[in-house]
Design a protein around this motif. Structure first.
Motif, short mmCIF file in Angstrom:
data_model
loop_
_atom_site.label_atom_id
_atom_site.label_comp_id
_atom_site.label_asym_id
_atom_site.label_seq_id
_atom_site.Cartn_x
_atom_site.Cartn_y
_atom_site.Cartn_z
N THR A 9 54.00 36.27 37.16
CA THR A 9 52.85 36.07 37.46
C THR A 9 52.43 34.96 38.74
N PHE A 10 53.23 33.87 38.56
CA PHE A 10 53.30 32.90 39.64
C PHE A 10 53.94 33.64 40.97
N LEU A 11 55.06 34.02 40.83
CA LEU A 11 55.63 34.37 42.09
C LEU A 11 54.66 35.54 42.83
N ILE A 12 54.23 36.57 42.05
CA ILE A 12 53.27 37.63 42.76
C ILE A 12 52.31 37.01 43.66
N SER A 13 51.55 35.79 42.60
CA SER A 13 50.53 35.44 43.06
C SER A 13 50.57 34.50 44.44
N ASP A 14 51.91 33.76 44.59
CA ASP A 14 52.36 33.25 45.65
C ASP A 14 52.94 34.26 47.05
N GLY A 15 52.78 35.43 46.85
CA GLY A 15 53.04 36.37 47.57
C GLY A 15 54.45 36.93 47.85
N VAL A 16 55.23 36.72 46.70
CA VAL A 16 56.42 37.61 46.53
C VAL A 16 56.26 38.70 45.79
N CYS A 45 53.98 46.87 29.63
CA CYS A 45 53.22 45.88 28.67
C CYS A 45 53.31 44.51 29.48
N LEU A 46 54.29 44.43 30.35
CA LEU A 46 54.14 42.82 30.78
C LEU A 46 53.07 42.52 31.75
N TYR A 47 52.54 43.82 32.54
CA TYR A 47 51.26 43.64 33.23
C TYR A 47 49.90 43.17 32.28
N ARG A 48 50.02 43.45 31.02
CA ARG A 48 49.16 42.99 30.29
C ARG A 48 49.29 41.50 29.77
N ILE A 49 50.34 41.10 29.80
CA ILE A 49 50.67 39.68 29.45
C ILE A 49 50.32 38.73 30.58
N THR A 50 50.31 39.30 31.76
CA THR A 50 50.06 38.17 32.85
C THR A 50 48.55 37.77 32.63
N ASN A 51 47.86 38.72 32.14
CA ASN A 51 46.10 38.05 31.92
C ASN A 51 46.41 36.88 30.93
N PRO A 99 43.96 27.52 39.82
CA PRO A 99 42.92 28.18 39.99
C PRO A 99 42.95 29.62 40.65
N GLU A 100 44.11 29.47 41.59
CA GLU A 100 44.47 30.78 42.54
C GLU A 100 44.60 31.84 41.53
N LEU A 101 45.32 31.78 40.16
CA LEU A 101 45.67 32.89 39.37
C LEU A 101 44.58 33.53 39.11
N LYS A 102 43.23 33.03 38.96
CA LYS A 102 41.83 33.78 38.57
C LYS A 102 41.65 34.80 39.69
N PHE A 146 45.32 41.89 41.29
CA PHE A 146 46.37 42.42 42.11
C PHE A 146 47.80 42.15 41.37
N VAL A 147 48.13 41.02 40.91
CA VAL A 147 49.34 40.63 40.00
C VAL A 147 49.67 41.84 39.13
N ALA A 148 48.61 42.32 38.31
CA ALA A 148 48.96 43.11 37.13
C ALA A 148 49.19 44.49 37.83
N ASP A 149 48.34 44.73 38.86
CA ASP A 149 48.83 46.21 39.60
C ASP A 149 49.91 46.21 40.18
N VAL A 150 50.72 45.23 40.79
CA VAL A 150 52.10 45.14 41.15
C VAL A 150 53.09 45.23 39.91
#
Length: 877
Positions: free
Chosen positions: A286-293, A324-330, A341-344, A349-353
């Motif tokens: 979640t955090f890696l994709i949110s930060d642009g990886v 299922c992992l995409y659901r857990i990111t929420n 707050p950037e996660l909100k 987008f994170v879940a989609d990736v």
């Protein structure tokens, strides 16, 4: 206390002790390209520790998001099997940049632990570096610990470094005795034991040295403090639980896994391991994709893919047969969004990736299992599964080694660990090489000297393009010169300058530096350090000397072109977020006088309709002619609250410069800009494509460059109109008619060619000869391409009840061979095998099926030899 309260209490404690709270930097380390990920709180302060960057404060505190899953610090394979290892974790830290040192750091640490967090003194132990007498004495005299509770440890345990190079120094650790139930039971169990009884909570690093690539350690300009305490560990201790995974920071995520899997945590240790792996990896992903990886096959993306795939494999071990992992990111977002707050903003987008990657890997897992089964059957007699196979499963299919080992063991095989490690080391070496970059620790020492001398170059170019200054230094080949003469190319540093030094994607200015006795042409301007601007210049006339009073003049047209593309980049960024979504973020840029390049986070291509829509929106906003408002010295927190976009890979001070255009674009930016959007005149997008995994790139032209581009298109249209001798409005209909006529002629020509080839095939039948009791046709078909050779074979085969045809041709400087065998002879003659023997003769390669194979090569002169060789091969069967 909750984990969030523990985090907040730490930060407030240090804020009350005159520390500035600094937000977490990105997991992508901006200032140190030698690191894959930010792995400690001090990473964002590295240049400050090295004396290369000055900040407005000398005490700081932070809660830093970290990932350790690659390079020197790699905990990936331990995650889930222990109570403490994580790929993603938070590091609480306090820092001193030449302010306080060992005594105050020790006092701060002890007071927080015993008076704020109220840990019992009798359960706390301390370690120091074996040669650090000063620290040992401070713990005893200032804190009052008995000597037997201050343990001396070797370099492995109590000398800290961020990586192979960079800041380092002795450290002191505060340990917490969790009691007998956590002990390994060995008689030797004591502080320093690998078991969980004596748990390291806080590491106080006394930053004294800078280690270079040769291993040499140089004292830092000012001894400093860097401390690090894992939030998950201190939370587990304060909440009285046995594992980090039982804290509220992770237990809520595990509960989400329980819901999806339909299983309960704590009933089966193997399933518990899988649940812990998924919980940890969900946070990292979640955090890696949110930060642009983004998942890819190299560098950071490769590590992310490994983490994600490991989580998917453990989900399958829980019986989960769909993504299922995409659901857990929420759930990760819900737990962490207050602190981050950037996660909100990014979670959709994170879940989609994640979902896309999961769907791909569900196919990969099955293929990997098929490969593993085949390799086990192949190597059962040897009792060992080769290391390269283990590595391929690990590297390509994302199979953890322990999974491969378990399946192999069930089938009576062990793993070739040495072979696997050899492959792994080769991969690590390649990864390190892929991420080597210019580390500011290896900056020209001359700039360090200049900085230590107190020089700060004052940039005056926001409101003017000319200024008077004094030459402070002239540099050539890392040497200081007193003067530079006509023809020399040198670096010139003045005490102030209107020249913008390349940074933030904006190229450096060009122009002139003129003194009474000399003139220099500035060909580029660099900014090697935040407070030093360097003019790369060629002496055009006379001599320039250190101390000369000079007039600096920026090339106004060059600067205006840059500003045009910089302001339109801001408009482009805002429109991208409106059209594609708020997950879009800047991932790199180039702002030059003749073009702009903008890299941004987005996982799919943009269709022509959306590109045109965005281009229309941008040009509409240019026509709105909004003022470009620039505010200086705005408190960082105020700017963010107002909605200013900040980029996590950039570093900001307490006060920032805010650039706003209309009511739709507000960014933190240090570059130069137009006065209003209307000055840009026009923007034209010229290309859109992939830059890297999860990153798209748009290239565009604005202002005069866009006008020149459009004029070029107009000229091309006019030239085409003249060539075809039609008016421009009729050009498309004329082109359509020409294409239709061309297709008609081509169809007639193909029909004629096929008729000729059929007749030629009939003629070729007269060349059939008997070879070893088999009818064989060997012939050259003049000028035929590979497709036409197949047509000839089809005609020959219809007339040949049983036999072999070897057909060759020369066309366009190439040689082609086709071998056809009728079905009844394929067990005796294999076309594919025969063509592989002939292909090298004509300088090429080939292959195919038993009844039909083809080859091509670059040596048509040898075609006759190849056809003769074919007869020999058939005769030898």
């Amino acid at each position: 206390m909750t984990g969030s309260e523990i985090r907040e209490l730490f930060l407030k404690y240090f804020e009350e002790n005159n520390h500035t709270i600094i937000q977490s930097s990105s997991l992508i380390p901006k200032s140190d390209p030698t690191l894959l990920f930010t792995n400690a709180g001090m990473v964002q302060f590295k240049d400050t520790f090295l004396g290369l960057e000055k900040r407005s404060y000398n005490r700081a505190t932070s809660a830093q998001k970290c990932v350790r899953a690659g390079g020197k610090h790699n905990d990936l394979e331990n995650v889930g099997h222990t109570a403490r290892h994580h790929t993603f974790f938070e590091m609480l830290g306090n820092f001193s940049f030449g302010d306080y040192f060992k005594e105050e750091a020790i006092k701060f640490g002890w007071t927080l632990m015993t008076e704020v967090y109220k840990l019992p003194v009798e359960k706390l132990w301390v370690t120091v570096f074996e040669e650090d007498d000063e620290a040992s004495e401070l713990w005893q005299k200032i804190i009052g610990l008995p000597e037997d509770r201050v343990l001396r440890m070797g370099e492995k345990d109590n000398f800290w470094s961020m990586g192979d190079t960079g800041p380092c120094g002795p450290c002191s650790e505060i340990l917490f005795d969790q009691g007998e139930e956590f002990s390994c039971g060995k008689p030797t169990c004591a502080p320093g034991c690998e078991c969980d009884r004596y748990l390291e909570l806080w590491n106080l690093v006394f930053m004294q040295f800078d280690r270079d690539s040769s291993g040499k350690m140089t004292p830092l300009p000012n001894p400093s403090i860097d401390t690090g305490m894992g939030l998950e560990r201190i939370t587990a201790v304060l909440q009285g639980v046995k594992s980090n995974y039982e804290t509220d920071l992770l237990r809520g995520i595990i509960a989400n896994v329980e819901e999806i899997a339909g299983k309960s945590y704590g009933e089966n240790e193997d399933l518990d391991v899988s649940m812990r792996v998924i919980a940890d990896h969900a946070r990292a992903v979640t955090f890696l994709i949110s930060d642009g990886v983004f998942p890819s096959n190299e560098g950071r993306g490769y590590v992310l893919r490994r983490i994600l795939r490991r989580a998917v494999r453990h989900a399958k071990m829980l019986g989960i047969e769909e993504p299922c992992l995409y659901r857990i990111t929420n759930r990760v977002k819900e737990i962490m969004q207050d602190a981050y707050p950037e996660l909100k903003e990014n979670i959709d987008f994170v879940a989609d990736v994640v979902k896309n990657e999961e769907e791909r890997f569900f196919e990969t897992i099955d293929r990997g299992l098929e490969l593993l089964k085949a390799e086990i059957d192949k190597h059962k007699g040897e009792k060992v599964l080769p290391g390269d196979v283990v590595f391929k499963l690990y590297d390509t299919f994302g199979f953890p080694v322990d999974l491969t080992e378990d399946i192999a063991s069930e089938n009576g095989l062990t793993l070739d660990q040495a072979g696997f490690e050899k492959e792994m080391e080769q991969q690590r070496t390649q990864s390190r090489e892929a991420w080597k970059g210019d580390d500011k620790g290896d900056l020209d020492p001359l700039y360090k000297e200049i900085l230590s001398g107190g020089l700060v170059v004052n940039f005056t170019g926001y409101n003017q393009t000319e200024d008077s200054a004094k030459i402070f230094a002239i540099i050539k080949d890392s040497m200081l010169l007193d003067s530079a003469e006509e023809g020399q190319e040198v670096d010139i540093i003045t005490d102030k300058t209107p020249f913008y030094g390349e940074s933030g994607g904006q190229v450096g200015d060009r122009g002139t530096i003129e003194a009474e006795m000399g003139l220099a042409q500035v060909v580029d301007t660099k900014k090697p350090l935040p407070v030093i601007i360097v003019h790369r210049a060629v002496i055009k006339k006379g001599t320039l000397r250190v101390g000369d009073e000079v007039e600096l003049k920026v090339d106004k047209k060059y600067r205006y072109g840059v500003e045009t593309h910089h302001s339109t980049t801001h408009i482009l960024h805002a429109v991208l977020r409106e059209v594609l979504g708020t997950h879009v973020g800047q991932a790199g840029s180039l702002v030059a006088p003749g073009r702009l390049r903008f890299d941004f986070t987005h996982h799919s291509s943009i269709d022509e309709k959306d590109l045109r829509k965005m281009e229309d929106m941008i040009n509409e906003r240019i026509r709105w002619d909004d003022n470009v408002l620039i505010e200086t010295e705005v408190p960082y927190d105020d700017a963010i609250k107002r909605g200013a976009m900040a980029f996590f890979e950039e570093k900001y001070g307490d006060n920032v410069r805010v650039v706003s255009i209309g009511d739709y674009s507000t960014e933190l930016c240090g570059g130069t800009h137009l006065d209003s959007s209307g000055e840009a005149g026009l923007l034209k997008i010229v290309s859109e494509g992939a830059s890297s995994a999860g990153v798209r790139r748009i290239e565009a032209l604005a202002g005069e460059a866009a006008w020149g581009y459009m004029r070029g298109k107009e000229d091309t249209l006019s030239e085409a109109s003249n060539i075809l001798r039609v008016a421009e409005p009729d050009l498309i209909s004329r082109l359509k008619k020409l294409v239709e006529e061309n297709e008609s002629i081509k169809t007639e020509l193909d029909s004629y060619k096929n008729k000729v080839l059929s007749e030629r095939a009939g003629d070729l039948m007269d060349n059939i000869e008997q070879v070893n009791g088999t009818k064989v046709l060997s012939a050259e078909v003049s000028g035929a391409d590979p497709g036409q050779l197949r047509k000839v074979w089809d005609d020959v085969r219809s007339k040949l009840d049983s036999g072999v045809a070897v057909l060759g041709s020369k066309a366009n400087g190439k040689a082609f061979i086709l071998i056809g065998v009728t079905k009844d002879l394929t067990k005796k003659y294999h076309s594919g095998n025969m063509v592989k023997e002939l292909a090298p003769i004509i300088g090429g390669k080939g292959g195919g099926k038993p009844d039909l194979a083809q080859a091509g090569g670059d040596n048509p002169d040898k075609l006759g030899d190849a056809l003769s060789k074919a007869i020999d091969i058939i005769g030898a069967k």
